[in-house]
Design an enzyme around this catalytic site. Structure first.
Site, PDB file in Angstrom:
ATOM      1  N   CYS A   1      -3.799   6.413   0.865  1.00 30.75           N
ATOM      2  CA  CYS A   1      -3.718   5.239  -0.011  1.00 30.75           C
ATOM      3  C   CYS A   1      -3.481   5.627  -1.473  1.00 30.75           C
ATOM      4  CB  CYS A   1      -4.975   4.378   0.110  1.00 30.75           C
ATOM      5  SG  CYS A   1      -5.305   3.826   1.796  1.00 30.75           S
TER       6      CYS A   1
ATOM      7  N   GLY B   1       0.799  -1.210   0.000  1.00 33.33           N
ATOM      8  CA  GLY B   1       0.000   0.000   0.000  1.00 33.33           C
ATOM      9  C   GLY B   1       0.833   1.262   0.000  1.00 33.33           C
TER      10      GLY B   1
ATOM     11  N   PHE C   1      -6.542  -1.228   4.339  1.00 30.97           N
ATOM     12  CA  PHE C   1      -5.862  -2.515   4.429  1.00 30.97           C
ATOM     13  C   PHE C   1      -4.398  -2.353   4.028  1.00 30.97           C
ATOM     14  CE2 PHE C   1     -10.167  -3.497   4.436  1.00 30.97           C
ATOM     15  CZ  PHE C   1     -10.405  -4.838   4.675  1.00 30.97           C
TER      16      PHE C   1
ATOM     17  N   GLY D   1      -2.344  -5.500   8.764  1.00 33.81           N
ATOM     18  CA  GLY D   1      -3.764  -5.851   8.768  1.00 33.81           C
ATOM     19  C   GLY D   1      -4.688  -4.741   8.336  1.00 33.81           C
ATOM     20  N   VAL D   2      -5.598  -4.351   9.246  1.00 35.26           N
ATOM     21  CA  VAL D   2      -6.715  -3.475   8.902  1.00 35.26           C
ATOM     22  C   VAL D   2      -6.819  -2.346   9.928  1.00 35.26           C
ATOM     23  CG1 VAL D   2      -9.188  -3.387   8.406  1.00 35.26           C
ATOM     24  CG2 VAL D   2      -7.940  -5.530   8.091  1.00 35.26           C
TER      25      VAL D   2
END
Length: 214
Positions: free
Chosen positions: A176, A75, A146, A158-159
């Site tokens: 993002c 990401g 994420f 993770g999240v």
């Protein structure tokens, strides 16, 4: 998969980001070697930005607003801070016979969607704009981000889910790497809940969604 084999670790105090990374790196080694259980770690970080492996310099709009950490998750730039529930998920995909990264990410997405549904929030997982999204005020907005990493087929990172996050803190980055969409939170959607309430449902839905992930 027996869920007594998964440990849940829930923090009451904010956790330093670098400390969290060191902990996860050691834990996934222990999981791989079979000396520790898989783990779902729920926590909150102090205000900070992280730059994933796909981050672009131009997406950091203000470089002195909060500390910035380069990280090895997938990401781009994201924000972590108070009012945001972090769920770091450390699972051994190989022992679950699920060496399928796309399936793992989609399952994470379903987990969050089902959790939000419990609180009457209609959301969806977008595999192209990785994250969980809602439509609010006629526009699509991200409510959960994420970022994952897999080493020796053990997952980590993770999240992050915005519960009562100060959304103005996202102003220092292009979240993002997506310029055309906004960010929201449960509070912004009119849902006022505590971490404790959210965590209970998060664990229940994890057990439901991941029951077939083995």
């Amino acid at each position: 998969m027996s869920y007594d084999l998964i440990e849940w670790k829930i923090e009451s105090l904010q956790i330093d980001y670098q400390e969290a990374i060191c902990f996860m790196q050691q834990r996934i080694e222990d999981i791989y070697n079979g000396v520790q259980k898989e783990l779902v770690w729920l926590l909150e970080h102090p205000p900070l930005y992280t730059a994933g492996t796909g981050a672009k310099v131009e997406d950091l709009l203000v470089d002195n607003l909060f500390p910035v950490y380069a990280t090895n998750r997938g990401g781009k730039y994201t924000y972590h801070g108070p009012g945001q529930r972090i769920a770091y998920v450390m699972l051994n995909l190989k022992t679950r016979n699920k060496c399928n990264i796309r399936l793992y990410v989609e399952t994470l997405g379903n987990w969050i969607v089902e959790t939000l549904s419990h609180f009457s929030v209609k959301s969806y997982f977008n595999p192209d704009l990785i994250g969980v999204w809602v439509t609010h005020g006629g526009t699509e907005k991200k409510i959960a981000a994420f970022g994952i990493r897999i080493r020796k087929w053990v997952t980590y990172h993770g999240v992050s889910i915005n519960i009562d996050t100060n959304l103005s803190h996202y102003s220092g980055i292009v979240p993002c790497g997506i310029k055309d969409y906004g960010i929201t939170s449960l509070r912004k959607l009119g849902i006022n809940i505590s971490y404790e309430e959210f965590d209970i449902v998060l664990q229940e839905k994890f057990n439901e969604i991941f029951s077939n992930f083995n």
